[in-house]
Write a protein that holds these residues in place. Structure first.
Motif, PDB file in Angstrom:
ATOM      1  N   GLU A   1      -6.499  30.702  24.492  1.00 57.39           N
ATOM      2  CA  GLU A   1      -5.661  31.879  24.733  1.00 57.39           C
ATOM      3  C   GLU A   1      -5.336  31.993  26.223  1.00 57.39           C
ATOM      4  O   GLU A   1      -6.191  31.747  27.078  1.00 57.39           O
ATOM      5  N   VAL A   2      -4.109  32.336  26.502  1.00 56.26           N
ATOM      6  CA  VAL A   2      -3.675  32.549  27.879  1.00 56.26           C
ATOM      7  C   VAL A   2      -3.353  34.029  28.045  1.00 56.26           C
ATOM      8  O   VAL A   2      -2.558  34.581  27.288  1.00 56.26           O
ATOM      9  N   LYS A   3      -3.988  34.665  29.005  1.00 61.25           N
ATOM     10  CA  LYS A   3      -3.711  36.071  29.301  1.00 61.25           C
ATOM     11  C   LYS A   3      -3.014  36.129  30.652  1.00 61.25           C
ATOM     12  O   LYS A   3      -3.498  35.566  31.626  1.00 61.25           O
ATOM     13  N   SER A   4      -1.886  36.797  30.687  1.00 68.38           N
ATOM     14  CA  SER A   4      -1.117  36.904  31.930  1.00 68.38           C
ATOM     15  C   SER A   4      -1.043  38.355  32.368  1.00 68.38           C
ATOM     16  O   SER A   4      -0.888  39.260  31.552  1.00 68.38           O
ATOM     17  N   GLU A   5      -1.149  38.551  33.672  1.00 71.29           N
ATOM     18  CA  GLU A   5      -1.009  39.881  34.275  1.00 71.29           C
ATOM     19  C   GLU A   5      -0.013  39.749  35.410  1.00 71.29           C
ATOM     20  O   GLU A   5      -0.066  38.793  36.180  1.00 71.29           O
ATOM     21  N   TYR A   6       0.913  40.684  35.496  1.00 68.29           N
ATOM     22  CA  TYR A   6       1.933  40.651  36.535  1.00 68.29           C
ATOM     23  C   TYR A   6       1.859  41.913  37.378  1.00 68.29           C
ATOM     24  O   TYR A   6       1.578  42.996  36.877  1.00 68.29           O
ATOM     25  N   ARG A   7       2.128  41.734  38.675  1.00 67.93           N
ATOM     26  CA  ARG A   7       2.181  42.857  39.597  1.00 67.93           C
ATOM     27  C   ARG A   7       3.466  42.701  40.409  1.00 67.93           C
ATOM     28  O   ARG A   7       3.805  41.608  40.832  1.00 67.93           O
ATOM     29  N   LEU A   8       4.160  43.807  40.599  1.00 67.17           N
ATOM     30  CA  LEU A   8       5.382  43.818  41.395  1.00 67.17           C
ATOM     31  C   LEU A   8       5.202  44.854  42.491  1.00 67.17           C
ATOM     32  O   LEU A   8       4.960  46.038  42.200  1.00 67.17           O
ATOM     33  N   ASN A   9       5.246  44.406  43.723  1.00 69.61           N
ATOM     34  CA  ASN A   9       5.036  45.287  44.883  1.00 69.61           C
ATOM     35  C   ASN A   9       3.730  46.063  44.756  1.00 69.61           C
ATOM     36  O   ASN A   9       3.657  47.254  45.067  1.00 69.61           O
ATOM     37  N   GLY A  10       2.715  45.401  44.243  1.00 70.41           N
ATOM     38  CA  GLY A  10       1.392  46.006  44.150  1.00 70.41           C
ATOM     39  C   GLY A  10       1.120  46.808  42.888  1.00 70.41           C
ATOM     40  O   GLY A  10       0.005  47.214  42.643  1.00 70.41           O
ATOM     41  N   ALA A  11       2.147  47.058  42.076  1.00 72.45           N
ATOM     42  CA  ALA A  11       1.976  47.868  40.859  1.00 72.45           C
ATOM     43  C   ALA A  11       2.040  46.976  39.616  1.00 72.45           C
ATOM     44  O   ALA A  11       2.718  45.948  39.613  1.00 72.45           O
ATOM     45  N   ALA A  12       1.351  47.411  38.583  1.00 79.37           N
ATOM     46  CA  ALA A  12       1.400  46.691  37.315  1.00 79.37           C
ATOM     47  C   ALA A  12       2.848  46.559  36.860  1.00 79.37           C
ATOM     48  O   ALA A  12       3.650  47.470  37.041  1.00 79.37           O
ATOM     49  N   PHE A  13       3.164  45.403  36.272  1.00 79.49           N
ATOM     50  CA  PHE A  13       4.538  45.100  35.910  1.00 79.49           C
ATOM     51  C   PHE A  13       4.562  44.395  34.573  1.00 79.49           C
ATOM     52  O   PHE A  13       3.815  43.437  34.341  1.00 79.49           O
ATOM     53  N   ASP A  14       5.396  44.864  33.636  1.00 76.25           N
ATOM     54  CA  ASP A  14       5.534  44.252  32.320  1.00 76.25           C
ATOM     55  C   ASP A  14       6.963  43.725  32.185  1.00 76.25           C
ATOM     56  O   ASP A  14       7.888  44.487  31.894  1.00 76.25           O
ATOM     57  N   PRO A  15       7.167  42.404  32.382  1.00 76.48           N
ATOM     58  CA  PRO A  15       8.516  41.853  32.290  1.00 76.48           C
ATOM     59  C   PRO A  15       9.167  42.088  30.945  1.00 76.48           C
ATOM     60  O   PRO A  15      10.391  42.254  30.859  1.00 76.48           O
ATOM     61  N   ASP A  16       8.389  42.130  29.857  1.00 78.50           N
ATOM     62  CA  ASP A  16       8.957  42.331  28.524  1.00 78.50           C
ATOM     63  C   ASP A  16       9.563  43.714  28.334  1.00 78.50           C
ATOM     64  O   ASP A  16      10.387  43.924  27.451  1.00 78.50           O
ATOM     65  N   SER A  17       9.159  44.677  29.145  1.00 82.21           N
ATOM     66  CA  SER A  17       9.716  46.031  28.998  1.00 82.21           C
ATOM     67  C   SER A  17      11.164  46.100  29.508  1.00 82.21           C
ATOM     68  O   SER A  17      11.839  47.116  29.319  1.00 82.21           O
ATOM     69  N   PHE A  18      11.626  45.024  30.120  1.00 85.40           N
ATOM     70  CA  PHE A  18      12.997  44.990  30.648  1.00 85.40           C
ATOM     71  C   PHE A  18      13.912  44.074  29.836  1.00 85.40           C
ATOM     72  O   PHE A  18      14.990  43.740  30.277  1.00 85.40           O
ATOM     73  N   LYS A  19      13.489  43.710  28.621  1.00 84.22           N
ATOM     74  CA  LYS A  19      14.340  42.859  27.788  1.00 84.22           C
ATOM     75  C   LYS A  19      15.540  43.643  27.308  1.00 84.22           C
ATOM     76  O   LYS A  19      15.458  44.842  27.055  1.00 84.22           O
ATOM     77  N   LYS A  20      16.647  42.942  27.159  1.00 88.34           N
ATOM     78  CA  LYS A  20      17.880  43.583  26.690  1.00 88.34           C
ATOM     79  C   LYS A  20      17.820  43.765  25.203  1.00 88.34           C
ATOM     80  O   LYS A  20      17.274  43.071  24.453  1.00 88.34           O
TER      81      LYS A  20
END
Length: 91
Positions: free
Chosen positions: A72-91
């Motif tokens: 299993e691969v777990k990914s965590e993203y941060r943008l400018n220091g804050a938690a970031f979920d790229p999937d929440s920006f899908k069209k």
């Protein structure tokens, strides 16, 4: 540790991959098609001892075991220091 003398060992690895889709359309998909290894060993040791070395080397290889038993691969993203979920920006 196995006390086995190996005069020479060469390992050849061929990995095959494919990539398709579009980065701009966000349809890009990468896939591993297979991995082939060939090991050439020179040793005066018995074939039984060399077989133990080979089996232990494969069983202890992180890359081979990750391919054989996907992890299993777990990914965590941060943008400018804050938690970031790229999937929440899908069209």
């Amino acid at each position: 540790m196995l006390k086995t003398h190996i005069d020479k060992a060469k390992v050849f690895v061929t990995a095959r991959f494919k990539n398709e889709g579009s980065v701009l359309r966000e349809t890009v998909q990468a896939e591993g098609l297979g991995v082939e290894t060939r090991c050439e060993i020179s040793s005066a040791e018995s074939p039984e001892k060399i077989a133990k070395v080979v089996r232990n080397a494969e069983a202890g290889c992180y890359v081979i075991q990750t391919i054989r038993k996907p992890t299993e691969v777990k990914s965590e993203y941060r943008l400018n220091g804050a938690a970031f979920d790229p999937d929440s920006f899908k069209k």
